[in-house]
Design a protein around this motif. Structure first.
Motif, PDB file in Angstrom:
ATOM      1  N   GLN A 186     136.506  99.702  21.668  1.00 26.13           N
ATOM      2  CA  GLN A 186     135.702  99.743  22.883  1.00 26.13           C
ATOM      3  C   GLN A 186     135.064 101.129  22.997  1.00 26.13           C
ATOM      4  N   ILE A 187     133.752 101.164  23.052  1.00 27.94           N
ATOM      5  CA  ILE A 187     133.032 102.438  23.078  1.00 27.94           C
ATOM      6  C   ILE A 187     132.491 102.716  24.475  1.00 27.94           C
ATOM      7  N   ARG A 188     132.886 103.879  24.992  1.00 32.37           N
ATOM      8  CA  ARG A 188     132.435 104.260  26.331  1.00 32.37           C
ATOM      9  C   ARG A 188     132.480 105.776  26.459  1.00 32.37           C
ATOM     10  N   GLY A 189     131.501 106.343  27.126  1.00 26.40           N
ATOM     11  CA  GLY A 189     131.495 107.788  27.308  1.00 26.40           C
ATOM     12  C   GLY A 189     130.272 108.241  28.075  1.00 26.40           C
ATOM     13  N   ALA A 190     130.003 109.531  27.998  1.00 23.44           N
ATOM     14  CA  ALA A 190     128.862 110.110  28.704  1.00 23.44           C
ATOM     15  C   ALA A 190     128.351 111.316  27.941  1.00 23.44           C
ATOM     16  N   VAL A 191     127.082 111.622  28.122  1.00 21.93           N
ATOM     17  CA  VAL A 191     126.475 112.778  27.460  1.00 21.93           C
ATOM     18  C   VAL A 191     125.346 113.313  28.336  1.00 21.93           C
ATOM     19  N   VAL A 192     125.164 114.625  28.313  1.00 20.53           N
ATOM     20  CA  VAL A 192     124.073 115.250  29.058  1.00 20.53           C
ATOM     21  C   VAL A 192     122.855 115.324  28.147  1.00 20.53           C
ATOM     22  N   LEU A 193     121.782 114.684  28.532  1.00 19.18           N
ATOM     23  CA  LEU A 193     120.552 114.713  27.734  1.00 19.18           C
ATOM     24  C   LEU A 193     119.876 116.072  27.888  1.00 19.18           C
ATOM     25  N   PRO A 194     119.421 116.672  26.796  1.00 18.99           N
ATOM     26  CA  PRO A 194     118.814 118.007  26.860  1.00 18.99           C
ATOM     27  C   PRO A 194     117.585 118.095  27.753  1.00 18.99           C
ATOM     28  N   ASN A 195     116.878 116.965  27.904  1.00 19.47           N
ATOM     29  CA  ASN A 195     115.656 116.977  28.715  1.00 19.47           C
ATOM     30  C   ASN A 195     115.776 116.106  29.965  1.00 19.47           C
ATOM     31  N   GLU A 216     126.370 118.473  35.843  1.00 21.22           N
ATOM     32  CA  GLU A 216     125.991 117.706  34.651  1.00 21.22           C
ATOM     33  C   GLU A 216     125.198 116.462  35.022  1.00 21.22           C
ATOM     34  N   ILE A 217     125.621 115.783  36.070  1.00 21.78           N
ATOM     35  CA  ILE A 217     124.906 114.574  36.506  1.00 21.78           C
ATOM     36  C   ILE A 217     123.490 114.919  36.944  1.00 21.78           C
ATOM     37  N   LYS A 218     123.354 115.978  37.708  1.00 28.43           N
ATOM     38  CA  LYS A 218     122.039 116.400  38.182  1.00 28.43           C
ATOM     39  C   LYS A 218     121.152 116.886  37.032  1.00 28.43           C
ATOM     40  N   ALA A 219     121.797 117.378  35.949  1.00 27.86           N
ATOM     41  CA  ALA A 219     121.045 117.893  34.800  1.00 27.86           C
ATOM     42  C   ALA A 219     120.574 116.785  33.858  1.00 27.86           C
ATOM     43  N   GLY A 220     121.061 115.560  34.061  1.00 26.25           N
ATOM     44  CA  GLY A 220     120.617 114.458  33.210  1.00 26.25           C
ATOM     45  C   GLY A 220     121.716 113.799  32.413  1.00 26.25           C
ATOM     46  N   LEU A 269     111.422 113.016  24.384  1.00 32.61           N
ATOM     47  CA  LEU A 269     112.066 111.704  24.263  1.00 32.61           C
ATOM     48  C   LEU A 269     112.840 111.608  22.953  1.00 32.61           C
ATOM     49  N   MET A 270     112.248 112.113  21.883  1.00 28.67           N
ATOM     50  CA  MET A 270     112.917 112.063  20.580  1.00 28.67           C
ATOM     51  C   MET A 270     114.171 112.936  20.560  1.00 28.67           C
ATOM     52  N   GLU A 271     114.105 114.080  21.223  1.00 34.07           N
ATOM     53  CA  GLU A 271     115.283 114.948  21.280  1.00 34.07           C
ATOM     54  C   GLU A 271     116.414 114.266  22.051  1.00 34.07           C
ATOM     55  N   ASN A 272     116.071 113.617  23.153  1.00 30.41           N
ATOM     56  CA  ASN A 272     117.075 112.867  23.910  1.00 30.41           C
ATOM     57  C   ASN A 272     117.633 111.713  23.078  1.00 30.41           C
ATOM     58  N   PHE A 273     116.734 111.027  22.361  1.00 32.55           N
ATOM     59  CA  PHE A 273     117.102 109.893  21.502  1.00 32.55           C
ATOM     60  C   PHE A 273     118.101 110.359  20.442  1.00 32.55           C
TER      61      PHE A 273
END
Length: 229
Positions: free
Chosen positions: A58-67, A155-159, A185-189
């Motif tokens: 089961q895969i679950r988590g979170a990450v802050v997108l740079p943009n 972190e949430i406010k940052a994306g 978009l590509m960097e976030n991707f």
């Protein structure tokens, strides 16, 4: 099956469904064929070769997108005392405890993310049936059950975005808006892609990433060549 609109059909004609585009081509094409009259969300979708019936797959988590995502998230924090004051100082939109539980039970949902300190989970647990189906239940794996409420809010406010594989092994994650530069978009991707690859369960057999595509809110999916990421 629902009938596709003429605008969607026209947009879909511009996408070669038999081709896997490079990430640069896919992002540019998804934006080109978008026909929404608003700044649509750009989303990536993965089909993974995992068996979610097994606990270790089961895969679950979170990450802050740079943009960031281009969306301002409204944060609700369940906390008491000093932690409540800390949450308010960090920019939480709403802070409370039992009063917020009652408010939500009454049908209030003017928030996008819920954070809770561990001592509040007894109260928050009463909301499992209403928050769970909406994907709003705080969880340690996504960093939303924590004593460090300041970090969580920042972190949430940052994306920060969360990801979770559904029963079929599919994951959908927003990476920004159509108005974003392609490079952002590509960097976030690529950030999401790296996280998904690292999350591969050791027990998963066969091909892990079976399909990757990028799409906008109403637009057709554009298949992406994973190797270009």
């Amino acid at each position: 099956m629902a009938k596709k609109s003429k605008k969607f059909q026209d947009a879909a004609k511009k996408v070669d469904s038999t081709k896997a585009y490079s990430v640069e081509e896919a992002v540019a094409l998804a934006k080109e064929v978008d026909f929404a009259k608003f700044d649509a969300t750009v989303e990536v979708a993965y089909r993974l070769g995992i068996d979610t019936r097994k606990n270790d797959q089961q895969i679950r988590g979170a990450v802050v997108l740079p943009n960031g995502t281009g969306k301002t998230q409204r944060v609700l924090v369940f906390a008491k005392g000093e932690k409540a004051k800390e949450a308010e100082a960090a920019g939480a939109d709403y802070v409370g405890d039992a009063d917020m539980v009652q408010k939500i039970q009454g049908g209030w949902f003017e928030f996008d993310v819920v954070v809770a300190t561990p001592d509040m989970m007894g109260e928050v647990g009463r909301l499992g049936r209403v928050l769970g189906p909406k994907g709003l239940m705080p969880n340690p794996k996504t960093g939303t059950v924590t004593m460090d409420v300041t970090k969580a809010i920042e972190e949430i406010k940052a994306g920060k975005v969360t990801y979770r594989a559904d029963k079929a092994g599919n994951i959908h994650v927003p990476i920004g808006k159509v108005s974003f530069d392609d490079a952002k978009l590509m960097e976030n991707f690529r950030t999401i892609h790296d996280v998904i690859l690292k999350a591969k369960p050791a027990t998963a057999k066969g091909q892990y990433v079976k399909n990757v595509s990028v799409t906008t809110t109403f637009g057709p999916g554009v298949k992406v060549d994973a190797s270009s990421l």
